[in-house]
Design a protein around this motif. Structure first.
Motif, PDB file in Angstrom:
ATOM      1  N   ILE A  13     -12.411  21.356  -4.992  1.00 38.88           N
ATOM      2  CA  ILE A  13     -11.000  21.660  -5.228  1.00 38.88           C
ATOM      3  C   ILE A  13     -10.149  21.252  -4.028  1.00 38.88           C
ATOM      4  N   GLU A  14     -10.628  21.522  -2.808  1.00 40.10           N
ATOM      5  CA  GLU A  14      -9.895  21.125  -1.602  1.00 40.10           C
ATOM      6  C   GLU A  14      -9.712  19.616  -1.532  1.00 40.10           C
ATOM      7  N   GLN A  15     -10.774  18.873  -1.827  1.00 41.48           N
ATOM      8  CA  GLN A  15     -10.688  17.417  -1.761  1.00 41.48           C
ATOM      9  C   GLN A  15      -9.759  16.863  -2.840  1.00 41.48           C
ATOM     10  N   ALA A  16      -9.762  17.501  -4.010  1.00 42.47           N
ATOM     11  CA  ALA A  16      -8.841  17.065  -5.066  1.00 42.47           C
ATOM     12  C   ALA A  16      -7.392  17.222  -4.600  1.00 42.47           C
ATOM     13  N   ARG A  17      -7.093  18.354  -3.962  1.00 40.34           N
ATOM     14  CA  ARG A  17      -5.722  18.570  -3.482  1.00 40.34           C
ATOM     15  C   ARG A  17      -5.379  17.594  -2.353  1.00 40.34           C
ATOM     16  N   ARG A  18      -6.365  17.310  -1.478  1.00 43.87           N
ATOM     17  CA  ARG A  18      -6.106  16.382  -0.367  1.00 43.87           C
ATOM     18  C   ARG A  18      -5.741  14.994  -0.869  1.00 43.87           C
ATOM     19  N   VAL A  19      -6.537  14.456  -1.805  1.00 46.71           N
ATOM     20  CA  VAL A  19      -6.263  13.079  -2.245  1.00 46.71           C
ATOM     21  C   VAL A  19      -4.986  13.001  -3.073  1.00 46.71           C
ATOM     22  N   GLU A  20      -4.630  14.097  -3.709  1.00 47.57           N
ATOM     23  CA  GLU A  20      -3.334  14.097  -4.405  1.00 47.57           C
ATOM     24  C   GLU A  20      -2.206  13.815  -3.426  1.00 47.57           C
ATOM     25  N   ALA A  21      -2.247  14.495  -2.287  1.00 47.15           N
ATOM     26  CA  ALA A  21      -1.186  14.319  -1.296  1.00 47.15           C
ATOM     27  C   ALA A  21      -1.282  12.968  -0.586  1.00 47.15           C
ATOM     28  N   GLU A  22      -2.507  12.551  -0.280  1.00 45.55           N
ATOM     29  CA  GLU A  22      -2.686  11.332   0.512  1.00 45.55           C
ATOM     30  C   GLU A  22      -2.464  10.064  -0.291  1.00 45.55           C
ATOM     31  N   LEU A  79     -16.957  14.276  -0.154  1.00 47.61           N
ATOM     32  CA  LEU A  79     -17.957  15.207  -0.676  1.00 47.61           C
ATOM     33  C   LEU A  79     -19.367  14.767  -0.292  1.00 47.61           C
ATOM     34  N   HIS A  80     -19.588  13.455  -0.248  1.00 48.75           N
ATOM     35  CA  HIS A  80     -20.891  12.946   0.182  1.00 48.75           C
ATOM     36  C   HIS A  80     -21.155  13.325   1.646  1.00 48.75           C
ATOM     37  N   THR A  81     -20.122  13.276   2.472  1.00 48.02           N
ATOM     38  CA  THR A  81     -20.258  13.696   3.866  1.00 48.02           C
ATOM     39  C   THR A  81     -20.589  15.185   3.943  1.00 48.02           C
ATOM     40  N   ASP A  82     -19.949  15.980   3.084  1.00 46.41           N
ATOM     41  CA  ASP A  82     -20.283  17.406   3.017  1.00 46.41           C
ATOM     42  C   ASP A  82     -21.753  17.601   2.660  1.00 46.41           C
ATOM     43  N   TRP A  83     -22.252  16.781   1.754  1.00 48.48           N
ATOM     44  CA  TRP A  83     -23.664  16.874   1.346  1.00 48.48           C
ATOM     45  C   TRP A  83     -24.582  16.619   2.546  1.00 48.48           C
ATOM     46  N   ARG A 130       0.820  -1.215   0.000  1.00 47.39           N
ATOM     47  CA  ARG A 130       0.000   0.000   0.000  1.00 47.39           C
ATOM     48  C   ARG A 130       0.848   1.256   0.000  1.00 47.39           C
ATOM     49  N   ARG A 131       1.957   1.287   0.759  1.00 50.34           N
ATOM     50  CA  ARG A 131       2.737   2.518   0.874  1.00 50.34           C
ATOM     51  C   ARG A 131       3.411   2.915  -0.438  1.00 50.34           C
ATOM     52  N   PHE A 132       3.456   1.963  -1.382  1.00 50.79           N
ATOM     53  CA  PHE A 132       4.085   2.272  -2.669  1.00 50.79           C
ATOM     54  C   PHE A 132       3.054   2.551  -3.769  1.00 50.79           C
ATOM     55  N   ARG A 133       1.801   2.479  -3.406  1.00 46.36           N
ATOM     56  CA  ARG A 133       0.757   2.573  -4.444  1.00 46.36           C
ATOM     57  C   ARG A 133       0.390   4.034  -4.779  1.00 46.36           C
ATOM     58  N   SER A 134      -0.048   4.193  -6.014  1.00 45.29           N
ATOM     59  CA  SER A 134      -0.658   5.438  -6.499  1.00 45.29           C
ATOM     60  C   SER A 134      -1.981   5.022  -7.131  1.00 45.29           C
ATOM     61  N   ASP A 135      -2.953   4.746  -6.260  1.00 48.99           N
ATOM     62  CA  ASP A 135      -4.201   4.085  -6.653  1.00 48.99           C
ATOM     63  C   ASP A 135      -5.272   5.121  -6.995  1.00 48.99           C
ATOM     64  N   ALA A 136      -5.595   5.226  -8.275  1.00 47.61           N
ATOM     65  CA  ALA A 136      -6.561   6.230  -8.737  1.00 47.61           C
ATOM     66  C   ALA A 136      -7.964   5.949  -8.215  1.00 47.61           C
ATOM     67  N   VAL A 137      -8.345   4.685  -8.113  1.00 43.85           N
ATOM     68  CA  VAL A 137      -9.687   4.346  -7.666  1.00 43.85           C
ATOM     69  C   VAL A 137      -9.872   4.667  -6.181  1.00 43.85           C
ATOM     70  N   MET A 138      -8.896   4.311  -5.347  1.00 43.27           N
ATOM     71  CA  MET A 138      -9.013   4.615  -3.925  1.00 43.27           C
ATOM     72  C   MET A 138      -9.017   6.124  -3.681  1.00 43.27           C
ATOM     73  N   ALA A 139      -8.248   6.867  -4.462  1.00 47.20           N
ATOM     74  CA  ALA A 139      -8.260   8.319  -4.353  1.00 47.20           C
ATOM     75  C   ALA A 139      -9.636   8.863  -4.721  1.00 47.20           C
ATOM     76  N   GLY A 140     -10.200   8.334  -5.798  1.00 53.30           N
ATOM     77  CA  GLY A 140     -11.532   8.771  -6.217  1.00 53.30           C
ATOM     78  C   GLY A 140     -12.588   8.426  -5.192  1.00 53.30           C
ATOM     79  N   ALA A 141     -12.495   7.203  -4.632  1.00 51.52           N
ATOM     80  CA  ALA A 141     -13.471   6.787  -3.625  1.00 51.52           C
ATOM     81  C   ALA A 141     -13.396   7.690  -2.390  1.00 51.52           C
ATOM     82  N   SER A 142     -12.188   8.024  -1.973  1.00 50.03           N
ATOM     83  CA  SER A 142     -12.013   8.886  -0.807  1.00 50.03           C
ATOM     84  C   SER A 142     -12.579  10.280  -1.073  1.00 50.03           C
TER      85      SER A 142
END
Length: 430
Positions: free
Chosen positions: A324-333, A265-269, A248-260
């Motif tokens: 935009i904030e969430q996009a920046r967060r998942v980029e880093a995480e 955003l759903h929680t914000d809703w 996991r620590r070596f992954r750059s997983d697009a799906v998990m980033a999208g899910a997060s």
């Protein structure tokens, strides 16, 4: 073509629109648009062209005036006794989403045509011109420009938008316009609608949600139309890697980033709803690359569509900032890169309170039970309201939602809605 019609002169009952003509219109539209499962009439495509030609044909048979503007929006008019008065308008669109239903848009356009045909057949002449506008390209799934037809009608379209490619074939809006007889070279110079010369605009439309079904009421009086903020082509870029050999620590997983990102955003809703504010959030597309993604690989790419709607413009801006904030967060995480792509948006619109009250009073006189409600979907009526035209919408009960082949408006409900629209237009036009 049947011309049977029950009519009176200018009494309260008024000229009654022809149910057989209504059936003929919807049957013909079905034949034009059926794709084997649902209705597909792309904006500025053959199906939309044929649908406009059908309305032209019926209008001519009833002696109505016809014209088209530079963008090929269709205007059908019954002249009034005083043609200098501001015009009463109604209308909707005839294009569909891919594999949609036969009533979204078409019900409102058909309602206006039925009323003008009934008036003409009965020999009824209003005091002022009454016009049906059949707009082009309302469904922005084909061209990512909100309310394209009504915006062109008012001269609000930026000429740069003419180079927008259609989603299915890549051919530009300019070329599609030219192919159907429009004159895109006149964008910015052609005559357009003057809001000061329009008395009102009233659009009938099927409800695209379950409110009227739940209330067991045939017609809704619309209070406002939601605006939107959208990202139609967001992409999360990760790195494909072996699913078993990559910790996991070596992954750059697009799906998990999208899910997060989506869950945040759903929680914000939910927080927005808990505060008593109104909005919707939808991720209409969420997919990996079918040519490269597989069960044995960490996904390296995710395509995403984000659609946020509300009647509160400030809330739309707040939620856009959160995207935009969430996009920046998942980029880093998640060690990914998020490209949100172009943002498209539409402005919320309030309906005219005076016309709402007129509609309620007429419904009471006619024995029609109605409810007041907001529209979560966008409509050309929003453009008219945005130009300062007194604007209202009437919703007709419709089962199974919209933008799918299973739209199920019942003809008796439709005719109730048309009857109310006829009374309202006649009152305004007199």
């Amino acid at each position: 073509m049947s011309r049977s019609l029950i009519s009176s002169n200018t009494a309260a009952v008024g000229p009654v629109p022809d149910p057989e003509l209504a059936k003929l219109i919807f049957d013909r539209l079905y034949d034009i648009g059926f794709d084997g499962r649902g209705m597909t009439r792309p904006s500025y495509g053959e199906g939309e062209n044929r649908a406009h030609a059908l309305f032209d044909e019926i209008a001519r048979e009833h002696g109505l005036e016809i014209r088209r503007d530079w963008a090929s929006n269709l205007f059908i008019t019954l002249p009034g006794r005083n043609r200098n008065l501001p015009v009463v308008m109604t209308g909707s669109h005839l294009d569909t989403v891919p594999c949609g239903g036969n009533f979204d848009g078409a019900a409102g356009a058909a309602a206006g045509l039925l009323i003008l045909c009934a008036w003409s057949t009965a020999g009824f002449q209003p005091e002022r011109d009454t016009t049906l506008i059949v707009t082009r390209a309302e469904e922005s799934v084909w061209f990512p420009v909100s309310y394209l037809g009504s915006r062109t009608a008012f001269g609000l379209l930026d000429a740069d938008a003419l180079e927008t490619p259609r989603s299915d074939d890549g051919v530009t809006l300019r070329e599609h316009m030219q192919a159907c007889g429009a004159k895109p070279e006149e964008c910015g110079t052609a005559p357009v609608l003057d809001p000061t010369k329009i008395d009102c605009f009233v659009e009938l439309h099927i409800e695209q949600g379950p409110v009227l079904l739940e209330a067991d009421v045939p017609v809704g009086i619309v209070t406002g139309i939601c605006g939107s903020t959208r990202y139609r082509s967001a992409v999360i870029h990760g790195q494909y890697a072996h699913s078993g050999a990559t910790p996991r620590r070596f992954r750059s997983d697009a799906v998990m980033a999208g899910a997060s990102m989506m869950m945040a955003l759903h929680t914000d809703w939910k927080t927005v709803e808990a505060a008593g504010e109104d909005m919707t959030l939808t991720f209409g597309v969420c997919q990996t690359d079918p040519a490269q993604a597989n069960f044995a690989a960490v996904p390296g790419k995710l395509d995403l569509v984000i659609d946020i709607r509300s009647r509160d413009e400030a809330l739309l801006e707040r939620m856009n900032a959160r995207v935009i904030e969430q996009a920046r967060r998942v980029e880093a995480e998640f060690s990914v890169r998020v490209e949100l792509g172009p943002r498209t948006q539409s402005t919320p619109a309030l309906m005219d309170e005076t016309i709402q009250e007129q509609a309620k009073d007429l419904a009471a006189e006619m024995g029609i039970v109605v409810v007041s409600m907001a529209s979560g979907a966008g409509h050309d009526a929003a453009t008219f309201a945005g130009q300062g035209v007194p604007t209202e919408m009437l919703f007709v009960r419709n089962e199974n939602g919209s933008h799918n082949p299973d739209e199920s408006m019942e003809m008796p409900d439709f005719l109730v809605g048309v009857g109310l629209l006829e009374r309202l237009l006649r009152q305004r036009a007199s």
